[in-house]
Design an enzyme around this catalytic site. Structure first.
Site, mmCIF file in Angstrom:
data_model
loop_
_atom_site.group_PDB
_atom_site.id
_atom_site.type_symbol
_atom_site.label_atom_id
_atom_site.label_comp_id
_atom_site.label_asym_id
_atom_site.label_seq_id
_atom_site.Cartn_x
_atom_site.Cartn_y
_atom_site.Cartn_z
ATOM 1 C CD GLU A 80 57.719 -36.688 -18.332
ATOM 2 O OE1 GLU A 80 57.174 -36.377 -17.271
ATOM 3 O OE2 GLU A 80 57.693 -35.952 -19.346
ATOM 4 C CG ASP A 108 54.383 -39.566 -20.329
ATOM 5 O OD1 ASP A 108 54.914 -38.457 -20.158
ATOM 6 O OD2 ASP A 108 53.231 -39.842 -19.932
#
Length: 252
Positions: A80, A108
């Site tokens: 992310e 992420d």
């Protein structure tokens, strides 16, 4: 809301959020709630990774102070915060190196200890509802899901919370603080309710004085997660700025 975000989050997080919204053609001047949500999600991802390493024996350890003599590997790979092209490059590299199954959607984080991708969620609603939405979207048992709420609740795949209790408490405390700071400025209701958000947007367009002139306090703690991202999205002239740690919301 925009002023609040700029004063209460690290400038590097704000910049990453701006780039993400620009990449998807979104206007942060209009989508101020999304701007706040993206910054919050980024900070949680960085806090999730902070201070977690794997030592020479392959054990997961927590180190809060840099030790140049320690042969440590970061436990989490942060995906992310990168642009989509670079993020997929990182994911493909991880899959080729570890043999992990390539996810359909960008996750992420990647956990080198548990050898799995992680999807982090931060919700203003009930955690179990948001968890189910994430699970239905991802449709993969290989990606681990961990949801946090602004009320201190959390939910994770098979009740496996990955992090130790203290690390998770740090994240929950930060989320609760953000909620309290928003509420003290009359922003929380609009952050939760789309209808209230429209009302707040009209107020914001009329006046940009919210939070203006408030002194910004900077914590001296360095964020290792932000340091990890440096080679990927920062140039050398901005290293000093990068090393500034997370900003705290100014008190009223």
């Amino acid at each position: 809301m925009e002023d609040f975000v700029r004063q209460c989050f690290n400038p590097m997080i704000v910049e990453l959020a701006e780039k993400a919204m620009k990449e998807y053609g979104e206007d942060l001047k209009i989508e101020t709630n999304k701007f706040a949500a993206i910054c919050t999600h980024l900070e949680v991802c960085f806090m999730y990774s902070d201070f977690h390493f794997i030592n020479e024996q392959g054990e997961s350890i927590i180190v809060e102070l840099d030790d140049p003599n320690a042969l440590l590997k970061h436990r989490f790979e942060i995906i992310e915060g990168r642009d989509r092209t670079m993020a997929w490059t990182v994911v493909n590299s991880i899959c080729n190196t570890t043999g992990a199954e390539k996810p359909k959607f960008l996750p992420d984080l990647y956990d080198y200890k548990e050898n799995r991708f992680i999807e982090i969620g931060v919700t203003r609603r009930e955690v179990h509802i948001y968890y189910l939405e994430k699970a239905n979207k991802i449709k993969s048992e290989k990606t681990h899901i961990h949801i946090f709420s602004f009320t201190g609740e959390e939910m994770a795949t098979k009740a496996d919370y990955t992090l130790d209790e203290e690390s998770r408490a740090r994240i929950k405390t930060r989320l609760f603080t953000i909620r309290q700071e928003m509420a003290s400025r009359g922003l929380w209701d609009s952050f939760v309710s789309p209808r209230e958000a429209k009302k707040q947007l009209k107020k914001d367009l009329k006046s940009q004085e919210q939070c203006a002139g408030s002194p910004t306090k900077v914590s001296r703690r360095t964020s290792p997660a932000l340091r990890i991202l440096e080679p990927m999205w920062m140039d050398s002239n901005r290293t000093a700025t990068l090393r500034a740690s997370f900003l705290k919301c100014p008190k009223k």
